[in-house]
Scaffold this motif. Structure first.
Motif, PDB file in Angstrom:
ATOM      1  N   GLY A 337       0.775  -1.235   0.000  1.00 30.29           N
ATOM      2  CA  GLY A 337       0.000   0.000   0.000  1.00 30.29           C
ATOM      3  C   GLY A 337       0.807   1.286   0.000  1.00 30.29           C
ATOM      4  N   ILE A 338       2.056   1.262  -0.427  1.00 29.00           N
ATOM      5  CA  ILE A 338       2.833   2.517  -0.396  1.00 29.00           C
ATOM      6  C   ILE A 338       2.552   3.412  -1.604  1.00 29.00           C
ATOM      7  CG2 ILE A 338       4.723   1.688   1.095  1.00 29.00           C
ATOM      8  CD1 ILE A 338       6.402   1.293  -1.442  1.00 29.00           C
ATOM      9  N   SER A 339       1.795   2.909  -2.571  1.00 27.78           N
ATOM     10  CA  SER A 339       1.409   3.643  -3.794  1.00 27.78           C
ATOM     11  C   SER A 339       2.527   3.600  -4.837  1.00 27.78           C
ATOM     12  CB  SER A 339       1.056   5.115  -3.519  1.00 27.78           C
ATOM     13  OG  SER A 339       2.236   5.900  -3.529  1.00 27.78           O
ATOM     14  N   THR A 340       2.168   4.053  -6.036  1.00 27.64           N
ATOM     15  CA  THR A 340       3.165   4.061  -7.116  1.00 27.64           C
ATOM     16  C   THR A 340       3.700   5.474  -7.349  1.00 27.64           C
ATOM     17  OG1 THR A 340       1.334   4.258  -8.652  1.00 27.64           O
ATOM     18  CG2 THR A 340       2.244   2.054  -8.367  1.00 27.64           C
ATOM     19  N   GLU A 341       3.463   6.348  -6.394  1.00 27.67           N
ATOM     20  CA  GLU A 341       3.960   7.732  -6.472  1.00 27.67           C
ATOM     21  C   GLU A 341       5.479   7.713  -6.755  1.00 27.67           C
ATOM     22  OE1 GLU A 341       2.170  10.325  -6.457  1.00 27.67           O
ATOM     23  OE2 GLU A 341       3.744  11.828  -6.247  1.00 27.67           O
ATOM     24  N   PRO A 342       5.932   8.435  -7.792  1.00 28.13           N
ATOM     25  CA  PRO A 342       7.358   8.351  -8.152  1.00 28.13           C
ATOM     26  C   PRO A 342       8.314   8.643  -6.989  1.00 28.13           C
ATOM     27  CG  PRO A 342       6.138   9.489  -9.863  1.00 28.13           C
ATOM     28  CD  PRO A 342       5.169   9.247  -8.757  1.00 28.13           C
ATOM     29  N   ALA A 343       7.981   9.613  -6.144  1.00 31.29           N
ATOM     30  CA  ALA A 343       8.897   9.942  -5.039  1.00 31.29           C
ATOM     31  C   ALA A 343       9.003   8.761  -4.061  1.00 31.29           C
ATOM     32  CB  ALA A 343       8.405  11.179  -4.303  1.00 31.29           C
ATOM     33  N   THR A 344       7.893   8.072  -3.882  1.00 32.51           N
ATOM     34  CA  THR A 344       7.885   6.933  -2.953  1.00 32.51           C
ATOM     35  C   THR A 344       8.677   5.768  -3.553  1.00 32.51           C
ATOM     36  OG1 THR A 344       5.727   7.687  -2.240  1.00 32.51           O
ATOM     37  CG2 THR A 344       6.375   5.478  -1.551  1.00 32.51           C
ATOM     38  N   ALA A 345       8.519   5.573  -4.868  1.00 29.32           N
ATOM     39  CA  ALA A 345       9.299   4.533  -5.546  1.00 29.32           C
ATOM     40  C   ALA A 345      10.787   4.872  -5.414  1.00 29.32           C
ATOM     41  CB  ALA A 345       8.892   4.442  -7.009  1.00 29.32           C
ATOM     42  N   GLY A 346      11.113   6.154  -5.508  1.00 28.99           N
ATOM     43  CA  GLY A 346      12.504   6.586  -5.343  1.00 28.99           C
ATOM     44  C   GLY A 346      13.002   6.255  -3.942  1.00 28.99           C
ATOM     45  N   PHE A 347      12.147   6.460  -2.948  1.00 32.12           N
ATOM     46  CA  PHE A 347      12.495   6.120  -1.564  1.00 32.12           C
ATOM     47  C   PHE A 347      12.843   4.626  -1.453  1.00 32.12           C
ATOM     48  CE2 PHE A 347      10.395   3.914   1.979  1.00 32.12           C
ATOM     49  CZ  PHE A 347      11.241   4.271   3.039  1.00 32.12           C
ATOM     50  N   VAL A 348      12.041   3.781  -2.090  1.00 31.97           N
ATOM     51  CA  VAL A 348      12.294   2.328  -2.043  1.00 31.97           C
ATOM     52  C   VAL A 348      13.670   2.017  -2.640  1.00 31.97           C
ATOM     53  CG1 VAL A 348      11.560   0.089  -2.992  1.00 31.97           C
ATOM     54  CG2 VAL A 348       9.848   1.679  -2.091  1.00 31.97           C
ATOM     55  N   ARG A 349      13.949   2.648  -3.774  1.00 33.23           N
ATOM     56  CA  ARG A 349      15.231   2.366  -4.455  1.00 33.23           C
ATOM     57  C   ARG A 349      16.417   2.913  -3.651  1.00 33.23           C
ATOM     58  NH1 ARG A 349      11.878   3.474  -9.032  1.00 33.23           N
ATOM     59  NH2 ARG A 349      12.582   5.628  -9.051  1.00 33.23           N
ATOM     60  N   ASP A 350      16.180   4.026  -2.922  1.00 32.83           N
ATOM     61  CA  ASP A 350      17.261   4.561  -2.075  1.00 32.83           C
ATOM     62  C   ASP A 350      17.491   3.668  -0.865  1.00 32.83           C
ATOM     63  OD1 ASP A 350      17.365   6.699  -3.747  1.00 32.83           O
ATOM     64  OD2 ASP A 350      16.297   8.096  -2.416  1.00 32.83           O
ATOM     65  N   LEU A 351      16.386   3.171  -0.322  1.00 34.56           N
ATOM     66  CA  LEU A 351      16.468   2.438   0.955  1.00 34.56           C
ATOM     67  C   LEU A 351      17.146   1.074   0.798  1.00 34.56           C
ATOM     68  CD1 LEU A 351      15.626   2.029   3.965  1.00 34.56           C
ATOM     69  CD2 LEU A 351      13.460   1.069   3.111  1.00 34.56           C
ATOM     70  N   LEU A 352      16.741   0.345  -0.244  1.00 34.04           N
ATOM     71  CA  LEU A 352      17.162  -1.065  -0.333  1.00 34.04           C
ATOM     72  C   LEU A 352      18.681  -1.272  -0.245  1.00 34.04           C
ATOM     73  CD1 LEU A 352      14.473  -2.456  -2.779  1.00 34.04           C
ATOM     74  CD2 LEU A 352      14.777  -3.039  -0.364  1.00 34.04           C
ATOM     75  N   PRO A 353      19.488  -0.493  -0.955  1.00 34.97           N
ATOM     76  CA  PRO A 353      20.942  -0.756  -0.862  1.00 34.97           C
ATOM     77  C   PRO A 353      21.507  -0.467   0.536  1.00 34.97           C
ATOM     78  CG  PRO A 353      20.415   0.612  -2.776  1.00 34.97           C
ATOM     79  CD  PRO A 353      19.192   0.559  -1.936  1.00 34.97           C
ATOM     80  N   GLU A 354      20.764   0.292   1.341  1.00 32.83           N
ATOM     81  CA  GLU A 354      21.249   0.649   2.684  1.00 32.83           C
ATOM     82  C   GLU A 354      20.899  -0.412   3.725  1.00 32.83           C
ATOM     83  OE1 GLU A 354      23.001   3.399   3.065  1.00 32.83           O
ATOM     84  OE2 GLU A 354      22.659   3.986   0.972  1.00 32.83           O
TER      85      GLU A 354
END
Ligand SMILES: NC(=O)C1=CN([C@@H]2O[C@H](COP(=O)(O)OP(=O)(O)OC[C@H]3O[C@@H](n4cnc5c(N)ncnc54)[C@H](O)[C@@H]3O)[C@@H](O)[C@H]2O)[C@@H](O)CC1
Ligand SMILES: [K+]
Length: 517
Positions: A337-354
């Motif tokens: 349920g985090i949505s497909t909002e581009p900024a949120t998708a960016g958050f996912v991509r930033d978070l995972l490598p960390e």
């Protein structure tokens, strides 16, 4: 329960013959007798009943000759229809064909177009059909002539008992590339073949019987088979045992990063499923505007507000806070349920490598990765992804149809290529491990295709990882448990009325049953 490929089963048969010293002809006798046992149950009284045995040229046909002999001895009227010439038969199958011929049994050859009338006539009067045409040696598609015979058998409306595997089905993939026997029963030998447990093979097999042909269990254990059918017994063994001195910290701290405006239910379902699966502590991180609502709605789950976008979804600015939260977590569930909002998708991509904690990525978390799969390679901790077929197709860059036609291979290949444990959802959910292991689920029903069902699954898997299960085992146990809860729910409410909340609420009942298993 182990699942095997055709090659693994053939090797096991060979080891039983060469190392244990049980002659192949004895294995064939055992196999035939086990099929006869099932036939007796179907027919009730055997004397006077008409049985048509369709046999092929290989050892599957050999099993058919054994079956024919025993049914004859029991007083059935048996017609043996051979897809080939008696002169083509060799080895153990030849031994059994000779015995039948010595008993005066006529063998009808049906490998030419003139034979279709014999087949048609036979099918009118027969009480039961034995399919011993092709077994594990079959690959590809049957020829046109055999295709016609298979269609006649399928249209006959008579019970069809497939020997080892329905003819026309590929043992390793569960795929058919042309006509295939639609069995009412399949008696498979030793261990179930992979293709019998997965769509469409599972449907062609009808009721599956797994028959012992005296392959020693110790020999099976030595093979290190890594493919499993998920059963209650297997899953019960996987689950963590709670010890008398345990406290909540011992059962895992799970961080759930979920939810956005309009999708708060996903966050609730995931975090509650975490707790109902036995994890000690669940923390739900949600966009700030939703936080107060979550505090009211959730009693046992801790909540954390995150920086949000204008659309009330998690913003890229939430990165540091979430990384800090992961420090005190054992596992992270990311995406529902985090949505497909581009900024949120960016958050996912930033978070995972960390991340340095295992992570279960679902739903919009996965959508954020489509086209950016390289992010997966940057994650050091173990990853579980839980795509449905459409999400899998998007991730792998193929059509949904291709995923569905090749579920095992697609899941295994993705797991190997991207070093993630894959839970490919759908009928017979498949779990493919980074270590090459494979689990096929045996629970679940179409009623579970309902909003929020996947969020519950994500929570169960994260909850089990929190309790110390290896991610691939948590994923496997999770899909079984989730499906089982869905099956109990469908019994109570029917498939149409089943809701994700029902699945959630039935989790404790399933865990209690498994504790006692
Ligand atoms: N000793 C053993 O290995 C045992 C084998 N058993 C039986 O043996 C079976 C396996 O026997 P086989 O390996 O002889 O193989 P099958 O009896 O499955 O048949 C293989 C035959 O079909 C042909 N074939 C394959 N694909 C084809 C296609 N698309 N169109 C037409 N022909 C095709 C092959 O060339 C071969 O002649 C098992 O499924 C089981 O029923 C059992 O009797 C138990 C013991
Ligand atoms: K068969």
């Amino acid at each position: 329960m182990f699942l095997v490929t055709a090659e693994e089963m053939q090797n096991l048969d060979k080891l039983t013959i060469d190392q244990v010293g049980i002659p192949g002809v004895v294995l064939m006798e055992n196999a035939g007798l086990q099929v006869v046992k099932v036939i007796k149950e179907i027919l009730g009284e055997v004397p006077g009943k008409q049985v048509a045995v369709f046999a092929g040229k290989g050892n599957n046909g050999g099993d058919g000759f054994v079956i024919a002999r025993h049914l004859l001895n029991m007083g059935a009227e048996v017609k043996v229809l051979l897809n080939g010439e008696p002169a083509d038969i060799t080895g153990d199958a030849k031994v059994n064909l000779n015995i039948l011929q010595n008993m005066g049994q006529k063998i009808f050859t049906i490998n030419n177009s003139n034979s279709l009338n014999i087949v048609k006539l036979t099918l009118v009067y027969t009480d039961l059909i034995v399919d011993a045409v092709f077994g594990t040696g079959f690959k590809g598609a049957v020829n046109d002539h055999m295709g016609k015979i298979i269609s006649l058998i399928n249209e006959s409306g008579k019970p069809v008992v497939a020997v080892d595997i329905p003819s026309g089905l590929e043992a390793n993939t569960g795929q058919v590339h042309g006509p295939c026997i639609q069995a009412t029963h399949t008696v498979t030998f030793g261990l179930p073949k992979l293709g019998l447990t997965i769509h469409p093979g599972k449907e062609y097999a009808g009721q599956l019987h797994i028959a012992d042909i005296s392959i020693p269990p110790d020999l099976v254990k030595k093979q290190n088979f890594n493919k499993f059918l998920l059963t209650k017994e297997l899953v019960a063994q996987m689950l963590p045992k709670r010890h008398s001195q345990g406290h909540k910290g011992d059962y895992g701290r799970v961080l759930v990063v979920a939810g956005s405006e309009g999708l708060t239910g996903a966050a609730v379902l995931t975090s509650m499923a975490v707790l109902k699966s036995g994890a000690g502590l669940a923390t739900l991180a949600v966009p700030r505007s939703l936080h107060d609502l979550m505090e009211i709605k959730l009693t046992e789950v801790m909540t954390k507000p995150l920086p949000e976008t204008e659309k009330k979804t998690i913003s890229r600015d939430a990165l540091e806070e979430v990384i800090a939260l992961t420090e005190s977590a054992d596992v992270v569930a990311l995406g529902p349920g985090i949505s497909t909002e581009p900024a949120t998708a960016g958050f996912v991509r930033d978070l995972l490598p960390e991340l340095n904690k295992p992570v279960v990525i679902d739903a919009d978390g996965l959508n954020a990765l489509a086209g950016s799969l390289e992010v997966l390679k940057k994650i050091e901790a173990p990853v579980v992804i839980t795509p449905h077929p459409g999400e899998m197709a998007r991730l792998a860059g193929i059509k949904t149809e291709e995923v569905q036609n090749n579920r095992i291979e697609v899941a295994r290949e993705f797991a190997a290529n991207w070093c993630v444990n894959v839970v490919l959802k759908g009928a017979e959910t498949v779990v493919a491990g980074v270590d090459g292991s494979l689990f096929v689920n045996s629970t679940g029903n179409p009623g579970m295709a309902t909003g929020g069902s996947g969020d519950v699954l994500t929570g169960v898997i994260a909850g089990l990882i929190g309790q110390g299960l290896a991610p691939v085992r948590a994923a496997a146990a999770g899909v079984f448990i989730h499906g089982y809860a869905g099956d109990l729910g469908a019994l109570e409410k029917g498939q149409a009325g089943l809701l994700a909340g029902d699945i959630l609420n039935l989790l404790p009942k399933v865990f209690r049953e498994l504790e006692g298993a």
